[in-house]
Scaffold this motif. Structure first.
Motif, short mmCIF file in Angstrom:
data_model
loop_
_atom_site.label_atom_id
_atom_site.label_comp_id
_atom_site.label_asym_id
_atom_site.label_seq_id
_atom_site.Cartn_x
_atom_site.Cartn_y
_atom_site.Cartn_z
N UNK A 67 0.84 -1.20 0.00
CA UNK A 67 0.00 0.00 0.00
C UNK A 67 0.87 1.25 0.00
N UNK A 68 1.91 1.25 0.81
CA UNK A 68 2.76 2.43 0.93
C UNK A 68 3.52 2.72 -0.37
N UNK A 69 3.96 1.67 -1.04
CA UNK A 69 4.67 1.90 -2.31
C UNK A 69 3.71 2.47 -3.35
N UNK A 70 2.46 2.01 -3.33
CA UNK A 70 1.45 2.57 -4.25
C UNK A 70 1.17 4.03 -3.92
N UNK A 71 1.20 4.36 -2.63
CA UNK A 71 0.97 5.74 -2.22
C UNK A 71 2.13 6.64 -2.64
N UNK A 72 3.34 6.13 -2.53
CA UNK A 72 4.52 6.88 -2.99
C UNK A 72 4.38 7.20 -4.48
N UNK A 73 3.99 6.17 -5.26
CA UNK A 73 3.82 6.36 -6.70
C UNK A 73 2.71 7.36 -6.99
N UNK A 74 1.62 7.28 -6.22
CA UNK A 74 0.49 8.20 -6.43
C UNK A 74 0.92 9.64 -6.24
N UNK A 88 2.60 14.86 -9.01
CA UNK A 88 3.48 16.03 -9.00
C UNK A 88 3.96 16.45 -7.64
N UNK A 89 3.67 15.66 -6.60
CA UNK A 89 4.03 16.06 -5.25
C UNK A 89 5.20 15.23 -4.75
N UNK A 90 6.38 15.65 -5.13
CA UNK A 90 7.61 14.92 -4.78
C UNK A 90 7.85 14.90 -3.28
N UNK A 91 7.58 16.04 -2.61
CA UNK A 91 7.83 16.14 -1.17
C UNK A 91 7.01 15.11 -0.40
N UNK A 92 5.70 15.03 -0.68
CA UNK A 92 4.85 14.09 0.04
C UNK A 92 5.20 12.64 -0.29
N UNK A 93 5.62 12.39 -1.54
CA UNK A 93 6.05 11.03 -1.91
C UNK A 93 7.21 10.59 -1.04
N UNK A 94 8.19 11.47 -0.88
CA UNK A 94 9.36 11.12 -0.06
C UNK A 94 8.99 11.04 1.42
N UNK A 95 8.04 11.89 1.83
CA UNK A 95 7.60 11.85 3.22
C UNK A 95 6.97 10.50 3.56
N UNK A 151 7.47 5.03 6.18
CA UNK A 151 7.24 3.60 6.02
C UNK A 151 8.23 2.81 6.88
N UNK A 152 7.70 1.91 7.69
CA UNK A 152 8.56 1.15 8.60
C UNK A 152 9.36 0.09 7.86
N UNK A 153 8.71 -0.63 6.96
CA UNK A 153 9.37 -1.72 6.23
C UNK A 153 9.85 -1.22 4.88
N UNK A 154 11.11 -0.78 4.82
CA UNK A 154 11.65 -0.29 3.55
C UNK A 154 12.10 -1.47 2.71
N UNK A 155 11.14 -2.17 2.11
CA UNK A 155 11.51 -3.30 1.25
C UNK A 155 11.87 -2.79 -0.14
N UNK A 156 12.23 -3.69 -1.02
CA UNK A 156 12.71 -3.30 -2.35
C UNK A 156 11.62 -2.60 -3.16
N UNK A 157 10.35 -2.94 -2.90
CA UNK A 157 9.25 -2.31 -3.64
C UNK A 157 9.16 -0.83 -3.30
N UNK A 206 10.25 4.85 -4.83
CA UNK A 206 10.81 6.17 -4.51
C UNK A 206 11.88 6.58 -5.51
N UNK A 207 12.74 5.64 -5.88
CA UNK A 207 13.76 5.93 -6.89
C UNK A 207 13.10 6.35 -8.21
N UNK A 208 12.04 5.64 -8.59
CA UNK A 208 11.32 5.95 -9.83
C UNK A 208 10.72 7.35 -9.78
N UNK A 209 10.17 7.74 -8.63
CA UNK A 209 9.57 9.06 -8.49
C UNK A 209 10.61 10.15 -8.67
N UNK A 210 11.76 10.01 -8.02
CA UNK A 210 12.82 11.01 -8.17
C UNK A 210 13.30 11.09 -9.62
N UNK A 211 13.43 9.94 -10.25
CA UNK A 211 13.85 9.93 -11.65
C UNK A 211 12.83 10.63 -12.54
#
Length: 549
Positions: free
Chosen positions: A215-222, A227-234, A239-245, A250-255
């Motif tokens: 869910x959190x990775x989908x929210x980051x992408x959303x 267009x809200x890079x700050x909230x994506x990174x926030x 997120x407690x479990x920083x898994x590869x997804x 997050x890497x994709x959003x910055x790119x």
């Protein structure tokens, strides 16, 4: 790759490892895809030899309709669901419909488990109308039923319908699960519907799914796609479990936001924390290298895929490498790379080279590459337009006209460019030379003032980006581009100092890019433009892409 699958199966047996029920369930579809009956018969014999003929999943993989009809066995809902899942994953709609008929004959259509499998099969086989009919005419629906419909809408690019199904499910009193939230966030991201996305975020906070990595990775992408890079990174930070997804999202959003150096830094940080990157992670990282001209780093990461992480590069990775070389003007090297690739180049790979041919004005290579693309995707108008622009830029107007005529012969239409923005939950759409808005006169007056202001700052029209304009009127046609009209409207209606977010269905042109930079400095505004490729964030006269895009 059925023959490759069979080859691995043979190698496995030669090492003394015995196949189990899961192995046979996996290899039987490969036997079918080879269209060689003997393979299936031999595998059937092995299944009997190893004693798995009664296993539900193995038996399901062996079934055809005739066997199903004549067998003394009575397949249950698990058998049918397994067969339907196979149909869905291999897009075998005709076979799936025959199974549907058998389900009805055996009176199993009322079982939610079977119905959900049928819905999934129709959705994944691109027969969504059939899925909708089935959804509305049959009985009980559980959360999985609704999830299948929401995901079906997403897979068929009907994102508004996906959001509607999500709301309807809630009205029926069902509580969304992690799949529901992840899917509707995906739909919101594709619509760039920030207001809706933040509303779903609030619901997730209340229902306790903030700890779910999917869910959190989908929210980051959303947030990123809105267009809200700050909230994506926030969200990533919270997120407690920083898994590869989550890392990959997050890497994709910055790119995508043009922050390529930051994307690469995140990737390095991920590696240091012992997170193993995946196939898609490298697509974003290589794309980041491409958009910053970091050729050496790009090849370093590319080589590490197979040498360190045991990931076989795919078409997307090779396209990034071609783009990496082509963007810095090394067109011959890019072409040689394509010709030496271990896989057959697809349209994305040749397309990367064609775009660079336009940028660097290589007419001969551009013509050669475009002809390959005309064969691979004859209905894609972008390839015709790029070649026409290459010819026009070099004064080869007759050749450019021939390309446009070829579009007519092949019945290919250029997609109409448009830009849109949201103001107070209402969407305003603009096309080039648009005069349909109720405040048209004010918009064009604002454009006139903007033109005067940027010229005082040194702006010079980049007329090579003027298309379909009469000679001598190129500059005026540039000032009627849809994103400039949207910018003028935003300057009129949005409060002073507030960000202006513009979305466009095509790639923004170089002249509009220059004007946006000037405007961000003159009006002291953050201007965000999301085109078909990426985000451009303009602040104080600079763009996040560093003019390398």
């Amino acid at each position: 790759m059925p023959f490759q699958a069979l080859s691995y199966f043979k190698q496995m047996r030669s090492t003394g490892i015995y196949p189990n029920q899961f192995t046979f369930s996996a290899i039987l579809p490969a036997c079918a895809d080879t269209m060689v009956v003997t393979y299936g018969e031999q595998m059937h014999g092995l299944i009997w030899k190893h004693g798995f003929q009664a296993d539900t999943f193995v038996a399901s993989a062996l079934l055809d309709i005739e066997v199903l009809r004549e067998s003394s066995l009575n397949p249950d809902q698990v058998s049918f669901s397994s067969v339907l899942s196979a149909c869905a994953n291999t897009a075998k709609l005709h076979f799936g419909k025959q199974v549907h008929g058998n389900v009805i004959k055996r009176g199993l259509i009322t079982l939610v488990y079977v119905k959900n499998s049928l819905l999934d099969m129709y959705s994944k086989c691109r027969s969504f109308d059939d899925a909708m009919k089935l959804f509305y005419i049959t009985g009980d629906r559980d959360v999985v039923t609704w999830n299948v419909m929401i995901m079906g809408c997403v897979h068929n690019d009907n994102f508004e319908a996906a959001c509607s199904y999500f709301q309807a499910m809630k009205r029926e009193g069902l509580s969304p699960d992690e799949v529901s939230y992840s899917s509707v966030l995906h739909a919101s991201a594709s619509l760039a519907a920030l207001t809706q996305g933040t509303s779903i975020h609030a619901q997730i906070l209340k229902t306790g799914f903030m700890k779910n990595a999917c869910v959190m990775s989908s929210m980051i992408t959303m947030y990123g796609k809105c267009g809200n890079l700050f909230d994506a990174y926030q969200v990533f930070e919270e997120t407690e479990d920083h898994n590869v997804v989550c890392w990959t999202a997050t890497i994709a959003v910055f790119q995508q936001h043009g922050c390529a150096n930051e994307a690469i830094e995140l990737f390095e940080k991920m590696l240091k924390q012992g997170i193993v990157p995946e196939y898609i992670t490298f697509v974003s990282v290589l794309s980041a290298c491409s958009h910053t001209g970091q050729v050496e780093d790009g090849f370093k990461y590319f080589n590490s895929m197979s040498n360190i992480h045991n990931i076989k590069p795919g078409p997307e990775h090779h396209a990034c490498m071609v783009d990496l070389l082509a963007r810095v003007g090394r067109l011959d090297e890019a072409k040689n790379y394509i010709e030496s690739m271990p896989i057959k180049p697809d349209s994305s790979i040749w397309g990367a080279l064609l775009g660079a041919c336009r940028k660097y004005g290589n007419v001969e290579m551009g013509r050669e590459v475009a002809e390959k693309l005309f064969e691979l995707e004859p209905d894609n108008p972008g390839n015709y337009v790029l070649l026409s622009n290459i010819y026009t830029r070099h004064g080869m107007l007759k050749k450019a006209e021939e390309v446009r005529q070829l579009m007519g012969i092949n019945k290919v239409r250029k997609e109409t460019g448009c830009s849109w923005m949201e103001v107070k939950n209402k969407t305003f759409v603009f096309t080039a030379n648009d005069k349909s808005h109720s405040r048209t006169n004010e918009i064009y007056e604002m454009l006139r003032k903007l033109k005067e202001l940027v010229k005082k700052r040194g702006y010079v029209a980049e007329i090579q980006f003027a298309t379909n304009s009469v000679e001598g009127s190129e500059e005026q046609s540039l000032w009627c581009h849809s994103e400039k009209l949207a910018l003028a409207f935003g300057l009129l209606v949005l409060p002073s100092g507030s960000p202006i977010t513009i979305k466009k269905n095509l790639r923004t042109c170089g002249d509009c890019h220059t004007v946006m930079k000037f405007a961000s400095e003159i009006f002291e505004r953050v201007i965000i433009v999301r085109d078909i490729n990426r985000f451009h964030r303009f602040t104080n006269g600079l763009c996040s892409c560093r003019d390398y895009w």
